[in-house]
Design a protein around this motif. Structure first.
Motif, PDB file in Angstrom:
ATOM      1  N   TYR A  45       0.784  -1.283   0.096  1.00 39.53           N
ATOM      2  CA  TYR A  45       0.002   0.069  -0.105  1.00 39.53           C
ATOM      3  C   TYR A  45       0.922   1.245  -0.057  1.00 39.53           C
ATOM      4  N   PRO A  46       0.380   2.283  -0.774  1.00 43.06           N
ATOM      5  CA  PRO A  46       1.067   3.629  -0.623  1.00 43.06           C
ATOM      6  C   PRO A  46       1.028   4.325   0.694  1.00 43.06           C
ATOM      7  N   LEU A  47       2.081   4.593   1.383  1.00 41.23           N
ATOM      8  CA  LEU A  47       1.883   5.645   2.342  1.00 41.23           C
ATOM      9  C   LEU A  47       2.314   6.713   2.442  1.00 41.23           C
ATOM     10  N   ILE A  48       1.536   7.593   3.175  1.00 42.86           N
ATOM     11  CA  ILE A  48       1.658   9.095   3.302  1.00 42.86           C
ATOM     12  C   ILE A  48       2.607   9.222   4.828  1.00 42.86           C
ATOM     13  N   VAL A  49       3.623   9.962   4.858  1.00 41.23           N
ATOM     14  CA  VAL A  49       4.273  10.150   6.131  1.00 41.23           C
ATOM     15  C   VAL A  49       4.231  11.559   6.307  1.00 41.23           C
ATOM     16  N   VAL A  50       3.780  11.959   7.463  1.00 35.42           N
ATOM     17  CA  VAL A  50       3.435  13.416   7.949  1.00 35.42           C
ATOM     18  C   VAL A  50       4.248  13.590   9.320  1.00 35.42           C
ATOM     19  N   PHE A  51       5.052  14.711   9.408  1.00 30.83           N
ATOM     20  CA  PHE A  51       5.830  15.094  10.329  1.00 30.83           C
ATOM     21  C   PHE A  51       4.934  16.272  11.252  1.00 30.83           C
ATOM     22  N   TYR A  52       4.900  16.105  12.383  1.00 31.51           N
ATOM     23  CA  TYR A  52       4.285  17.550  13.078  1.00 31.51           C
ATOM     24  C   TYR A  52       4.970  17.877  14.108  1.00 31.51           C
ATOM     25  N   ARG A  53       4.913  19.254  14.553  1.00 33.89           N
ATOM     26  CA  ARG A  53       5.282  19.682  15.770  1.00 33.89           C
ATOM     27  C   ARG A  53       5.112  19.105  17.119  1.00 33.89           C
ATOM     28  N   GLY A  54       3.630  19.115  17.063  1.00 34.28           N
ATOM     29  CA  GLY A  54       3.264  18.673  18.698  1.00 34.28           C
ATOM     30  C   GLY A  54       1.526  19.014  18.770  1.00 34.28           C
ATOM     31  N   PHE A  55       1.223  18.457  19.701  1.00 38.47           N
ATOM     32  CA  PHE A  55      -0.395  18.640  19.645  1.00 38.47           C
ATOM     33  C   PHE A  55      -0.802  20.148  20.163  1.00 38.47           C
ATOM     34  N   PHE A  56       0.421  20.749  20.705  1.00 35.37           N
ATOM     35  CA  PHE A  56       0.143  22.236  21.317  1.00 35.37           C
ATOM     36  C   PHE A  56      -0.045  23.190  19.739  1.00 35.37           C
ATOM     37  N   CYS A  57       0.403  22.765  18.632  1.00 33.84           N
ATOM     38  CA  CYS A  57       0.673  23.767  17.566  1.00 33.84           C
ATOM     39  C   CYS A  57      -0.598  23.850  16.882  1.00 33.84           C
ATOM     40  N   PRO A  58      -1.203  25.060  16.866  1.00 34.87           N
ATOM     41  CA  PRO A  58      -2.472  25.528  16.196  1.00 34.87           C
ATOM     42  C   PRO A  58      -2.561  25.053  14.677  1.00 34.87           C
ATOM     43  N   ARG A  59      -1.259  25.364  13.953  1.00 33.95           N
ATOM     44  CA  ARG A  59      -1.287  24.928  12.679  1.00 33.95           C
ATOM     45  C   ARG A  59      -1.401  23.337  12.462  1.00 33.95           C
ATOM     46  N   ASP A  60      -0.858  22.537  13.279  1.00 29.43           N
ATOM     47  CA  ASP A  60      -1.024  21.162  13.141  1.00 29.43           C
ATOM     48  C   ASP A  60      -2.406  20.585  13.694  1.00 29.43           C
ATOM     49  N   ARG A  61      -3.034  21.159  14.431  1.00 30.32           N
ATOM     50  CA  ARG A  61      -4.411  21.034  14.821  1.00 30.32           C
ATOM     51  C   ARG A  61      -5.420  21.365  13.611  1.00 30.32           C
ATOM     52  N   GLN A  62      -5.290  22.255  12.970  1.00 33.85           N
ATOM     53  CA  GLN A  62      -5.973  22.747  11.591  1.00 33.85           C
ATOM     54  C   GLN A  62      -5.577  21.331  10.687  1.00 33.85           C
ATOM     55  N   PHE A  95      -3.984  12.841  21.922  1.00 34.20           N
ATOM     56  CA  PHE A  95      -4.320  13.689  21.080  1.00 34.20           C
ATOM     57  C   PHE A  95      -4.961  13.014  19.973  1.00 34.20           C
ATOM     58  N   ARG A  96      -4.522  11.812  19.588  1.00 33.53           N
ATOM     59  CA  ARG A  96      -5.093  11.061  18.537  1.00 33.53           C
ATOM     60  C   ARG A  96      -6.547  10.355  19.023  1.00 33.53           C
ATOM     61  N   ALA A  97      -6.774  10.115  20.129  1.00 37.03           N
ATOM     62  CA  ALA A  97      -8.274   9.948  20.453  1.00 37.03           C
ATOM     63  C   ALA A  97      -9.212  11.264  20.271  1.00 37.03           C
ATOM     64  N   GLY A  98      -8.792  12.400  20.978  1.00 35.87           N
ATOM     65  CA  GLY A  98      -9.502  13.533  20.959  1.00 35.87           C
ATOM     66  C   GLY A  98      -9.916  13.985  19.484  1.00 35.87           C
ATOM     67  N   LEU A  99      -8.867  13.549  18.460  1.00 40.93           N
ATOM     68  CA  LEU A  99      -9.120  13.826  17.289  1.00 40.93           C
ATOM     69  C   LEU A  99     -10.177  12.900  16.396  1.00 40.93           C
ATOM     70  N   GLY A 100     -10.079  11.746  16.894  1.00 37.95           N
ATOM     71  CA  GLY A 100     -11.023  10.747  16.403  1.00 37.95           C
ATOM     72  C   GLY A 100     -10.124   9.973  15.076  1.00 37.95           C
ATOM     73  N   ALA A 101      -8.718  10.053  15.269  1.00 37.56           N
ATOM     74  CA  ALA A 101      -8.115   9.653  14.042  1.00 37.56           C
ATOM     75  C   ALA A 101      -7.911   8.074  14.346  1.00 37.56           C
TER      76      ALA A 101
END
Length: 129
Positions: A45-62, A95-101
């Motif tokens: 399967y193809p895989l998309i890898v996303v790096f993020y700064r942390g749960f605290f970052c408003p841009r990441d949350r969006q 963070f994952r649970a709060g998002l529903g990811a």
């Protein structure tokens, strides 16, 4: 910021702790299922890898809000998604649970992978000095 990644390179098959503190290899996320293998589809399967700064970052949350909406489309099309951050597994699990990811959240607390592929974003550190 200049990365060591080049078009056509294979991404490192790293093993990192996930949000449940289990060790996960990236290649395990792309492997074809037993049914696919039986049918002769061996590419995986193809895989998309996303790096993020942390749960605290408003841009990441969006961005994550949009990724949660996108996760169903990925599943239908047999795509996989993984996110990687320096947050410890317990923080990522909340963070994952709060998002529903539904995808894997991986932890690079020591920043080994980030350093290996040279993607450490230090722009805000430079502007504060």
């Amino acid at each position: 910021m200049t990365t060591n990644l080049q078009v056509g390179n294979h991404f490192s098959d790293v093993e990192l702790a996930n949000h449940e503190n289990e060790q996960i290899k990236l290649s395990s996320l792309t492997q074809a299922s037993l049914m696919d293998q039986y049918l002769g589809f061996l590419d995986g399967y193809p895989l998309i890898v996303v790096f993020y700064r942390g749960f605290f970052c408003p841009r990441d949350r969006q961005q994550f809000t949009q990724l949660v909406h996108f996760q169903n489309e990925l599943m239908v099309n047999y795509g996989k998604l993984v996110t990687i951050c320096v947050d410890p597994p317990l923080v990522q699990a909340a963070f994952r649970a709060g998002l529903g990811a539904q995808w894997q959240f991986l932890c690079d607390e020591s920043r080994d992978l980030i350093k290996q592929i040279n993607i450490l974003d230090e722009t805000e550190l430079l502007t504060r000095q």
